[in-house]
Write a protein that holds these residues in place. Structure first.
Motif, PDB file in Angstrom:
ATOM      1  N   TYR A 119       6.641   8.510 -18.931  1.00  0.00           N
ATOM      2  CA  TYR A 119       7.935   8.819 -19.555  1.00  0.00           C
ATOM      3  C   TYR A 119       8.286   7.781 -20.632  1.00  0.00           C
ATOM      4  CZ  TYR A 119      12.959   9.472 -20.086  1.00  0.00           C
ATOM      5  OH  TYR A 119      14.207   9.664 -20.606  1.00  0.00           O
ATOM      6  N   LEU A 120       7.976   6.513 -20.349  1.00  0.00           N
ATOM      7  CA  LEU A 120       8.296   5.427 -21.278  1.00  0.00           C
ATOM      8  C   LEU A 120       7.253   5.244 -22.380  1.00  0.00           C
ATOM      9  CD1 LEU A 120       9.467   2.810 -18.647  1.00  0.00           C
ATOM     10  CD2 LEU A 120      10.928   4.084 -20.236  1.00  0.00           C
ATOM     11  N   GLY A 121       6.144   5.984 -22.284  1.00  0.00           N
ATOM     12  CA  GLY A 121       5.089   5.857 -23.288  1.00  0.00           C
ATOM     13  C   GLY A 121       4.255   4.596 -23.107  1.00  0.00           C
ATOM     14  N   ILE A 122       4.120   4.145 -21.864  1.00  0.00           N
ATOM     15  CA  ILE A 122       3.355   2.940 -21.553  1.00  0.00           C
ATOM     16  C   ILE A 122       2.093   3.370 -20.811  1.00  0.00           C
ATOM     17  CG2 ILE A 122       3.348   0.804 -20.194  1.00  0.00           C
ATOM     18  CD1 ILE A 122       6.409   0.700 -20.683  1.00  0.00           C
ATOM     19  N   GLN A 123       0.956   2.853 -21.253  1.00  0.00           N
ATOM     20  CA  GLN A 123      -0.310   3.168 -20.612  1.00  0.00           C
ATOM     21  C   GLN A 123      -0.435   2.417 -19.286  1.00  0.00           C
ATOM     22  OE1 GLN A 123      -2.566   5.463 -21.791  1.00  0.00           O
ATOM     23  NE2 GLN A 123      -0.903   5.861 -23.214  1.00  0.00           N
ATOM     24  N   ASN A 144       0.829  -1.206   0.000  1.00  0.00           N
ATOM     25  CA  ASN A 144       0.000   0.000   0.000  1.00  0.00           C
ATOM     26  C   ASN A 144       0.868   1.263   0.000  1.00  0.00           C
ATOM     27  OD1 ASN A 144      -2.457   1.260  -0.179  1.00  0.00           O
ATOM     28  ND2 ASN A 144      -2.735   1.405   2.027  1.00  0.00           N
ATOM     29  N   ASP A 145       1.853   1.287  -0.893  1.00  0.00           N
ATOM     30  CA  ASP A 145       2.818   2.381  -0.983  1.00  0.00           C
ATOM     31  C   ASP A 145       2.381   3.380  -2.063  1.00  0.00           C
ATOM     32  OD1 ASP A 145       5.017   4.056  -1.324  1.00  0.00           O
ATOM     33  OD2 ASP A 145       6.474   2.428  -1.171  1.00  0.00           O
ATOM     34  N   ALA A 146       1.703   4.423  -1.629  1.00  0.00           N
ATOM     35  CA  ALA A 146       1.168   5.419  -2.561  1.00  0.00           C
ATOM     36  C   ALA A 146       2.270   6.135  -3.336  1.00  0.00           C
ATOM     37  CB  ALA A 146       0.312   6.429  -1.817  1.00  0.00           C
ATOM     38  N   GLU A 147       3.391   6.429  -2.698  1.00  0.00           N
ATOM     39  CA  GLU A 147       4.493   7.125  -3.388  1.00  0.00           C
ATOM     40  C   GLU A 147       5.081   6.247  -4.485  1.00  0.00           C
ATOM     41  OE1 GLU A 147       7.432   8.793  -0.796  1.00  0.00           O
ATOM     42  OE2 GLU A 147       5.913   9.716   0.484  1.00  0.00           O
ATOM     43  N   ALA A 148       5.222   4.972  -4.218  1.00  0.00           N
ATOM     44  CA  ALA A 148       5.761   4.053  -5.227  1.00  0.00           C
ATOM     45  C   ALA A 148       4.803   3.950  -6.413  1.00  0.00           C
ATOM     46  CB  ALA A 148       6.009   2.678  -4.621  1.00  0.00           C
ATOM     47  N   LYS A 149       3.509   3.895  -6.136  1.00  0.00           N
ATOM     48  CA  LYS A 149       2.516   3.811  -7.217  1.00  0.00           C
ATOM     49  C   LYS A 149       2.584   5.059  -8.087  1.00  0.00           C
ATOM     50  CE  LYS A 149      -0.704   1.890  -4.162  1.00  0.00           C
ATOM     51  NZ  LYS A 149      -2.086   1.750  -3.718  1.00  0.00           N
ATOM     52  N   GLN A 150       2.678   6.218  -7.451  1.00  0.00           N
ATOM     53  CA  GLN A 150       2.759   7.466  -8.210  1.00  0.00           C
ATOM     54  C   GLN A 150       4.021   7.496  -9.062  1.00  0.00           C
ATOM     55  OE1 GLN A 150       2.958  11.060  -5.859  1.00  0.00           O
ATOM     56  NE2 GLN A 150       2.113  12.279  -7.528  1.00  0.00           N
ATOM     57  N   ALA A 151       5.127   7.046  -8.506  1.00  0.00           N
ATOM     58  CA  ALA A 151       6.389   7.011  -9.258  1.00  0.00           C
ATOM     59  C   ALA A 151       6.287   6.070 -10.453  1.00  0.00           C
ATOM     60  CB  ALA A 151       7.527   6.582  -8.336  1.00  0.00           C
ATOM     61  N   LEU A 152       5.581   4.964 -10.288  1.00  0.00           N
ATOM     62  CA  LEU A 152       5.408   4.024 -11.402  1.00  0.00           C
ATOM     63  C   LEU A 152       4.586   4.646 -12.521  1.00  0.00           C
ATOM     64  CD1 LEU A 152       4.848   0.761  -9.380  1.00  0.00           C
ATOM     65  CD2 LEU A 152       6.743   1.219 -10.937  1.00  0.00           C
ATOM     66  N   PHE A 153       3.541   5.394 -12.168  1.00  0.00           N
ATOM     67  CA  PHE A 153       2.748   6.071 -13.193  1.00  0.00           C
ATOM     68  C   PHE A 153       3.603   7.093 -13.947  1.00  0.00           C
ATOM     69  CE2 PHE A 153      -1.120   4.774 -10.744  1.00  0.00           C
ATOM     70  CZ  PHE A 153      -1.722   4.076 -11.777  1.00  0.00           C
ATOM     71  N   LYS A 154       4.414   7.843 -13.224  1.00  0.00           N
ATOM     72  CA  LYS A 154       5.292   8.827 -13.862  1.00  0.00           C
ATOM     73  C   LYS A 154       6.288   8.148 -14.794  1.00  0.00           C
ATOM     74  CE  LYS A 154       5.044  12.406 -10.326  1.00  0.00           C
ATOM     75  NZ  LYS A 154       5.795  13.186  -9.340  1.00  0.00           N
ATOM     76  N   GLU A 155       6.869   7.032 -14.332  1.00  0.00           N
ATOM     77  CA  GLU A 155       7.822   6.290 -15.162  1.00  0.00           C
ATOM     78  C   GLU A 155       7.136   5.773 -16.426  1.00  0.00           C
ATOM     79  OE1 GLU A 155      10.758   2.404 -14.939  1.00  0.00           O
ATOM     80  OE2 GLU A 155       9.891   3.165 -13.088  1.00  0.00           O
ATOM     81  N   ALA A 156       5.927   5.252 -16.257  1.00  0.00           N
ATOM     82  CA  ALA A 156       5.191   4.719 -17.406  1.00  0.00           C
ATOM     83  C   ALA A 156       4.925   5.812 -18.439  1.00  0.00           C
ATOM     84  CB  ALA A 156       3.887   4.084 -16.948  1.00  0.00           C
TER      85      ALA A 156
END
Length: 53
Positions: A40-44, A26-38
């Protein structure tokens, strides 16, 4: 030489595994970072957040 599709699938698999870990803890910061990375990478997001059936 690795194809760009194989590289993309490797990135998606990495995002998916890290998403599962973030959901488990339940790591909200990690989830947000994953969305940002996605983005950047052009992944939905649905490419790595939806469970494979």
């Amino acid at each position: 030489m690795v194809s760009s599709e194989a590289q993309r699938q490797t990135l998606i698999n990495s995002l998916r595994q890290r998403w599962i870990d973030a959901m488990r803890t339940n790591d909200a910061e990690a989830k947000q970072a994953l969305f940002k990375e996605a983005v950047y990478l052009g992944i939905q997001p649905e490419e790595f957040t939806v469970e494979a059936e």
